[in-house]
Write a protein that holds these residues in place. Structure first.
Motif, mmCIF file in Angstrom:
data_model
loop_
_atom_site.group_PDB
_atom_site.id
_atom_site.type_symbol
_atom_site.label_atom_id
_atom_site.label_comp_id
_atom_site.label_asym_id
_atom_site.label_seq_id
_atom_site.Cartn_x
_atom_site.Cartn_y
_atom_site.Cartn_z
ATOM 1 N N LEU A 155 0.827 -1.204 0.000
ATOM 2 C CA LEU A 155 0.000 0.000 0.000
ATOM 3 C C LEU A 155 0.866 1.260 0.000
ATOM 4 C CD1 LEU A 155 -2.863 1.102 0.038
ATOM 5 C CD2 LEU A 155 -2.792 1.033 2.541
ATOM 6 N N ILE A 156 1.958 1.237 0.755
ATOM 7 C CA ILE A 156 2.894 2.370 0.762
ATOM 8 C C ILE A 156 3.423 2.629 -0.651
ATOM 9 C CG2 ILE A 156 5.218 3.072 1.502
ATOM 10 C CD1 ILE A 156 4.588 1.679 4.195
ATOM 11 N N ILE A 157 3.733 1.545 -1.363
ATOM 12 C CA ILE A 157 4.271 1.673 -2.724
ATOM 13 C C ILE A 157 3.189 2.155 -3.688
ATOM 14 C CG2 ILE A 157 5.246 0.378 -4.664
ATOM 15 C CD1 ILE A 157 6.591 -1.432 -2.496
ATOM 16 N N VAL A 158 1.993 1.550 -3.617
ATOM 17 C CA VAL A 158 0.890 1.913 -4.512
ATOM 18 C C VAL A 158 0.504 3.376 -4.344
ATOM 19 C CG1 VAL A 158 -1.581 1.565 -4.916
ATOM 20 C CG2 VAL A 158 -0.063 -0.407 -4.758
ATOM 21 N N LYS A 159 0.515 3.870 -3.101
ATOM 22 C CA LYS A 159 0.139 5.253 -2.826
ATOM 23 C C LYS A 159 1.287 6.230 -3.056
ATOM 24 C CE LYS A 159 -4.058 4.291 -1.816
ATOM 25 N NZ LYS A 159 -5.142 4.718 -2.728
ATOM 26 N N ASN A 160 2.442 5.703 -3.484
ATOM 27 C CA ASN A 160 3.583 6.537 -3.857
ATOM 28 C C ASN A 160 4.014 7.460 -2.703
ATOM 29 O OD1 ASN A 160 5.547 7.302 -5.718
ATOM 30 N ND2 ASN A 160 4.291 8.951 -6.569
ATOM 31 N N LEU A 161 4.106 6.880 -1.504
ATOM 32 C CA LEU A 161 4.420 7.671 -0.315
ATOM 33 C C LEU A 161 5.921 7.788 -0.045
ATOM 34 C CD1 LEU A 161 1.702 6.444 2.219
ATOM 35 C CD2 LEU A 161 1.722 8.540 0.862
ATOM 36 N N ILE A 162 6.704 6.923 -0.643
ATOM 37 C CA ILE A 162 8.137 6.898 -0.328
ATOM 38 C C ILE A 162 8.938 7.565 -1.447
ATOM 39 C CG2 ILE A 162 8.473 4.595 -1.343
ATOM 40 C CD1 ILE A 162 10.120 5.532 1.929
ATOM 41 N N LYS A 163 9.888 8.398 -1.083
ATOM 42 C CA LYS A 163 10.757 9.034 -2.073
ATOM 43 C C LYS A 163 11.717 8.017 -2.683
ATOM 44 C CE LYS A 163 10.978 13.836 -0.496
ATOM 45 N NZ LYS A 163 11.881 14.957 -0.187
ATOM 46 N N LYS A 164 12.230 8.350 -3.831
ATOM 47 C CA LYS A 164 13.269 7.512 -4.429
ATOM 48 C C LYS A 164 14.439 7.444 -3.458
ATOM 49 C CE LYS A 164 16.134 6.960 -8.526
ATOM 50 N NZ LYS A 164 16.561 7.537 -9.834
ATOM 51 N N ASN A 165 14.915 6.234 -3.208
ATOM 52 C CA ASN A 165 15.992 5.971 -2.242
ATOM 53 C C ASN A 165 15.552 6.202 -0.787
ATOM 54 O OD1 ASN A 165 17.843 5.343 -4.312
ATOM 55 N ND2 ASN A 165 18.329 7.517 -4.580
ATOM 56 N N GLY A 166 14.240 6.411 -0.561
ATOM 57 C CA GLY A 166 13.743 6.504 0.805
ATOM 58 C C GLY A 166 13.854 5.165 1.514
ATOM 59 N N ILE A 167 13.844 5.196 2.829
ATOM 60 C CA ILE A 167 14.054 4.003 3.640
ATOM 61 C C ILE A 167 12.775 3.629 4.384
ATOM 62 C CG2 ILE A 167 15.414 2.979 5.527
ATOM 63 C CD1 ILE A 167 17.040 3.645 3.018
#
Length: 201
Positions: A155-167
């Motif tokens: 869900l975090i990925i689908v909702k695009n919540l994490i920045k590129k290279n985010g942890i």
């Protein structure tokens, strides 16, 4: 008869609020992240050559935040914004007191909801402070018995919540044998006491 069990004091580990004591839950079902574990996590985030993360000016999403010790330690280290998600109202009341104690209300938002409903809200929120926000660091500290870890990561990925290279950091029991989704690339795993900390992207 007095108990020999020593009371655990939760404090800010480092930064501008270093050694500040935080309000703690009396309810034993709320499991604060111990100082030793938090310190070890931040040592890895700051010093490991496996990742590139600047806590200063970072956006942090603290899921299953409880009374907020992880996110508040991020604020102490000059993170820009911290969004807390916690459904237990007793924990939220303590979290609010801790934020007030540090005087950091303008850098925080709290969502009181089921974790999956809250992520839906966070991703669609119209408030300019949070609208479209992507996170450098997402900390996930669900109950050890929770089996929805892969659903949460997806869900975090689908909702695009994490920045590129985010942890993304997962806090699990050291004996947990979960097979994590292929969408989650494990960078490192560390065991501290009964806690297993998984760092990934």
């Amino acid at each position: 008869m007095e108990s020999n069990k020593q009371k655990v004091i939760i404090r800010i580990i480092a930064g501008k609020f270093k050694r500040t004591t935080l309000y703690e839950p009396k309810n034993k079902t709320i499991r604060p992240l111990r100082d030793m574990v938090r310190e070890s996590i931040f040592n890895f985030l700051i010093h490991s050559n496996k990742i590139s993360l600047q806590l200063e000016q970072s956006n942090v999403l603290d899921l299953y935040s409880g009374t907020g010790s992880f996110g508040l330690d991020c604020l102490s280290r000059q993170s820009s914004k911290v969004v807390f998600v916690e459904k237990e109202k007793k924990a939220v009341k303590i979290l609010e007191k801790n934020i007030e104690k540090l005087g950091e209300k303008n850098k925080t938002r709290i969502f009181v909801n089921n974790i999956f409903s809250a992520i839906e809200k966070v991703s669609k929120y119209k408030d300019a402070w949070i609208a479209g926000l992507k996170y450098n660091l997402i900390f996930c500290d669900p109950p050890f018995k929770d089996t929805n870890i892969n659903k949460l990561i997806e869900l975090i990925i689908v909702k695009n919540l994490i920045k590129k290279n985010g942890i993304i950091i997962l806090h699990r029991h050291k004996d947990a044998k979960e097979k994590l989704t292929n969408s989650f690339k494990i960078i490192d795993e560390r065991v501290y006491g009964r806690s297993k900390i998984i760092f990934g992207q």
